[in-house]
Design a protein around this motif. Structure first.
Motif, PDB file in Angstrom:
ATOM      1  N   ASN A   1      -0.734   3.388   4.106  1.00  0.00           N
ATOM      2  CA  ASN A   1       0.630   3.750   4.485  1.00  0.00           C
ATOM      3  C   ASN A   1       1.587   2.875   3.678  1.00  0.00           C
ATOM      4  O   ASN A   1       1.180   1.895   3.058  1.00  0.00           O
ATOM      5  CB  ASN A   1       0.827   3.622   6.007  1.00  0.00           C
ATOM      6  N   PRO A   2       2.855   3.198   3.651  1.00  0.00           N
ATOM      7  CA  PRO A   2       3.809   2.462   2.806  1.00  0.00           C
ATOM      8  C   PRO A   2       3.834   0.951   3.068  1.00  0.00           C
ATOM      9  O   PRO A   2       3.953   0.169   2.136  1.00  0.00           O
ATOM     10  CB  PRO A   2       5.158   3.099   3.151  1.00  0.00           C
ATOM     11  N   GLU A   3       3.687   0.535   4.341  1.00  0.00           N
ATOM     12  CA  GLU A   3       3.672  -0.903   4.658  1.00  0.00           C
ATOM     13  C   GLU A   3       2.466  -1.587   4.009  1.00  0.00           C
ATOM     14  O   GLU A   3       2.586  -2.657   3.415  1.00  0.00           O
ATOM     15  CB  GLU A   3       3.624  -1.125   6.177  1.00  0.00           C
ATOM     16  N   GLN A   4       1.285  -0.961   4.152  1.00  0.00           N
ATOM     17  CA  GLN A   4       0.070  -1.531   3.577  1.00  0.00           C
ATOM     18  C   GLN A   4       0.162  -1.574   2.047  1.00  0.00           C
ATOM     19  O   GLN A   4      -0.275  -2.536   1.417  1.00  0.00           O
ATOM     20  CB  GLN A   4      -1.158  -0.716   3.994  1.00  0.00           C
ATOM     21  N   LEU A   5       0.732  -0.535   1.486  1.00  0.00           N
ATOM     22  CA  LEU A   5       0.886  -0.485   0.037  1.00  0.00           C
ATOM     23  C   LEU A   5       1.786  -1.617  -0.444  1.00  0.00           C
ATOM     24  O   LEU A   5       1.480  -2.302  -1.421  1.00  0.00           O
ATOM     25  CB  LEU A   5       1.460   0.873  -0.376  1.00  0.00           C
ATOM     26  N   LEU A   6       2.884  -1.849   0.266  1.00  0.00           N
ATOM     27  CA  LEU A   6       3.812  -2.918  -0.080  1.00  0.00           C
ATOM     28  C   LEU A   6       3.124  -4.286   0.038  1.00  0.00           C
ATOM     29  O   LEU A   6       3.266  -5.134  -0.844  1.00  0.00           O
ATOM     30  CB  LEU A   6       5.046  -2.840   0.819  1.00  0.00           C
ATOM     31  N   GLU A   7       2.363  -4.483   1.124  1.00  0.00           N
ATOM     32  CA  GLU A   7       1.632  -5.743   1.314  1.00  0.00           C
ATOM     33  C   GLU A   7       0.641  -5.966   0.175  1.00  0.00           C
ATOM     34  O   GLU A   7       0.518  -7.067  -0.354  1.00  0.00           O
ATOM     35  CB  GLU A   7       0.881  -5.738   2.647  1.00  0.00           C
TER      36      GLU A   7
ATOM     37  N   GLN B   1       0.775  -4.732  -2.866  1.00  0.00           N
ATOM     38  CA  GLN B   1       1.507  -5.024  -4.097  1.00  0.00           C
ATOM     39  C   GLN B   1       2.014  -6.467  -4.098  1.00  0.00           C
ATOM     40  O   GLN B   1       1.935  -7.163  -5.112  1.00  0.00           O
ATOM     41  CB  GLN B   1       2.683  -4.058  -4.252  1.00  0.00           C
TER      42      GLN B   1
END
Length: 188
Positions: free
Chosen positions: A38-44, A46
């Protein structure tokens, strides 16, 4: 014969073993599914990757800094040793430069980027390197090194002159003063 049967059996087992290894690898590939983040996991992820990259770069800079510090330390030790053990010809030449009123740096270090050169005398006002060459400089191997060094120095804007030990000891103060004064001053 028994030996042939044994070799055939051994090859058969090796082939079977290889087939099993291939099968195991294929089954492992099938089991690993790609995760959908999900976008949160992707941001983490990165951010974590960026932190790792920054840490690697910092470690590399530190290694480079340590290598440079070591190089400078070795250079200073070498330079100190040369100054302590200067030759008779260098001592006489030094006295003649002083008598001629010429400002110089004895055993001056020039950083080449990869390494360094320590020149016998450097006249900063003229950008002039003066080398006093003893018998050691007459050997073929040393002449090749001296030529390579002279080419690098000239290519990087230095002027270079060489005097033999005999010249350094026997020529007059006036001779050296006139020779050095004949070179143009460096433009700042």
């Amino acid at each position: 014969s028994k030996k042939q049967q044994y070799l055939i059996e051994k090859q058969r087992r090796e082939i079977q073993s290889l087939k099993q290894k291939v099968k195991n690898k294929q089954s492992k590939k099938k089991k690993t599914k790609s995760k959908v983040l999900n976008p949160e996991q992707l941001l983490e992820t990165q951010e974590r990757n960026k932190l790792r990259k920054d840490e690697r770069e910092l470690r590399q800079k530190q290694r480079t800094k340590n290598a440079q510090a070591y190089k400078e330390l070795k250079m200073e030790e070498f330079q100190t040793n040369l100054k302590k053990n200067s030759t008779q010809s260098e001592k006489i030449f030094k006295a003649k430069l002083k008598a001629a009123g010429i400002n110089y740096v004895f055993q001056h270090t020039i950083d080449t980027g990869k390494s360094f050169y320590i020149v016998d005398f450097f006249i900063p006002k003229k950008g002039l390197v003066i080398e006093i060459d003893g018998e050691y400089h007459q050997t073929e191997g040393q002449q090749i090194k001296d030529n390579r060094r002279t080419v690098w120095l000239k290519k990087n804007g230095y002027k270079v002159i060489r005097f033999s030990n005999t010249s350094a000891e026997n020529e007059s103060v006036e001779f050296f003063k006139e020779t050095i004064e004949g070179f143009k001053n460096v433009q700042n």
